[in-house]
Design an enzyme around this catalytic site. Structure first.
Site, short mmCIF file in Angstrom:
data_model
loop_
_atom_site.label_atom_id
_atom_site.label_comp_id
_atom_site.label_asym_id
_atom_site.label_seq_id
_atom_site.Cartn_x
_atom_site.Cartn_y
_atom_site.Cartn_z
N TYR A 48 22.64 66.35 51.30
CA TYR A 48 22.76 64.95 50.88
C TYR A 48 21.86 64.66 49.68
O TYR A 48 22.27 64.00 48.72
CB TYR A 48 22.39 64.07 52.07
CG TYR A 48 22.40 62.59 51.83
CD1 TYR A 48 23.58 61.88 51.71
CD2 TYR A 48 21.19 61.89 51.76
CE1 TYR A 48 23.58 60.51 51.51
CE2 TYR A 48 21.18 60.52 51.56
CZ TYR A 48 22.37 59.84 51.43
OH TYR A 48 22.37 58.47 51.23
N THR A 53 23.10 51.20 57.79
CA THR A 53 24.49 51.63 57.82
C THR A 53 24.63 52.70 58.90
O THR A 53 23.64 53.10 59.52
CB THR A 53 24.93 52.23 56.47
OG1 THR A 53 24.24 53.48 56.27
CG2 THR A 53 24.60 51.28 55.31
N LYS A 102 23.11 63.45 46.01
CA LYS A 102 22.68 62.16 45.47
C LYS A 102 21.89 62.32 44.17
O LYS A 102 21.96 61.45 43.28
CB LYS A 102 21.84 61.41 46.52
CG LYS A 102 22.65 60.90 47.70
CD LYS A 102 23.78 59.96 47.26
CE LYS A 102 24.41 59.23 48.43
NZ LYS A 102 25.56 58.38 48.00
#
Length: 301
Positions: free
Chosen positions: A171, A205, A175
């Site tokens: 991740y 989230t 990113k």
């Protein structure tokens, strides 16, 4: 009073839940017509049971706005092309693209499978590149035809991409790649009337409420700093004509705080004007590090 995005057509990827949903609703509230994209997958990218994009479209329409749903995979060329086509076929134009889609497959580096690396890099990084590419091709054609747009792209990076995050090497790498993509796209597309910026949001989230459970819990009362709706006002402004002149920048946003992030810049330097020996290089590097700012701490370290 005229709304900030009146008449604009906005595409938001990963808009079925969380940040994407908040962005879609916020754009619609400011007068935009919204294409709500979501593949409807689970937190790890596996197929889901419902179509969340349809629910968001219903919310927008119930509030008097205009929206359509798109369920294509934006990490495929066909899916990204159909996303742009959906905006053009339905509303006759495209003004703003918000790249937001993503999911997690967290593992410590030595336990991370190649498939989990590929899947996360694919949806985040390739899922930004392909919609950007197809939207940019449309805007370039418009500019060459004498109809230079006031186009906007807002990409979604993360603090993990700026500083790193333990257990999230896939991740974090994706990113970080999005930041590089943003900088290049901003430079290449400016001539066509396209501005490209990125945000590094912190909000509650599906991807954060487990990993950072302690800090993401909603308070019983008062300001909910981790509500995804706090991030959307900046995204709406970046996606509007009001942001004219702002491009190639990264903004960190959390709660009521907005920060302009300043990336790699030249720090302390030394130039011998000749080749160093390994010993000299090491001694010089240590001296320079002693004058440099302390590096930011990796999340979870």
């Amino acid at each position: 009073m005229s709304r900030m995005c009146e008449g604009r057509v906005v595409v938001v990827t990963g808009a079925g839940r969380g940040l994407g949903r908040a962005h879609a609703l916020a754009f619609a509230a400011e007068g935009a017509k919204v294409v709500v994209n979501d593949l409807g997958v689970g937190l790890d990218g596996t197929p889901g049971a419902d179509g969340p994009s349809l629910h968001v479209v219903e919310e927008i329409r119930a509030a008097g706005g205009e929206a359509i749903a798109h369920g294509g995979d934006v990490a495929t060329s066909a899916g990204a092309a159909s996303l742009v086509a959906a905006a053009l076929d339905t509303y006759g134009r495209l003004d703003t693209l918000v790249n937001n889609a993503g999911f997690l497959r967290d593992r410590m580096l030595v336990n991370l499978d190649e498939d989990d690396w590929d899947a996360v890099v694919r949806v985040h990084l390739k899922g930004h590149f392909l919609p950007l590419k197809h939207a940019a091709a449309h805007w370039r054609a418009e500019a060459k035809a004498g109809r230079t747009p006031a186009a906007r792209i807002v990409n979604t990076s993360s603090g993990a991409g700026l500083l790193g995050s333990v257990g999230q090497s896939n991740y974090s790498a994706a990113k970080a790649g999005i930041v590089g993509l943003t900088l290049v796209a901003a430079a290449e597309l400016a001539r066509y009337g396209v501005q490209v910026n990125a945000i590094a949001p912190a909000a509650r989230t599906r991807m954060t409420e487990r990993t950072f459970a302690d800090t993401m819990t909603a308070p019983d009362s008062g300001f909910d700093a981790m509500a995804p709706e706090n991030v959307s006002p900046l995204v709406v402004w970046l996606g509007a004509e009001a942001s004219a002149g702002v491009t190639g920048r990264v903004f960190e946003t959390e709660g009521g705080r907005i920060t302009v992030m300043e990336g790699w810049r030249a720090g302390p330097t030394a130039d011998k004007a000749a080749r160093w020996t390994p010993e000299e290089a090491g001694e010089t590097a240590l001296k320079l590090l002693g004058r440099a700012e302390v590096a930011g701490r990796v999340y979870g370290a």
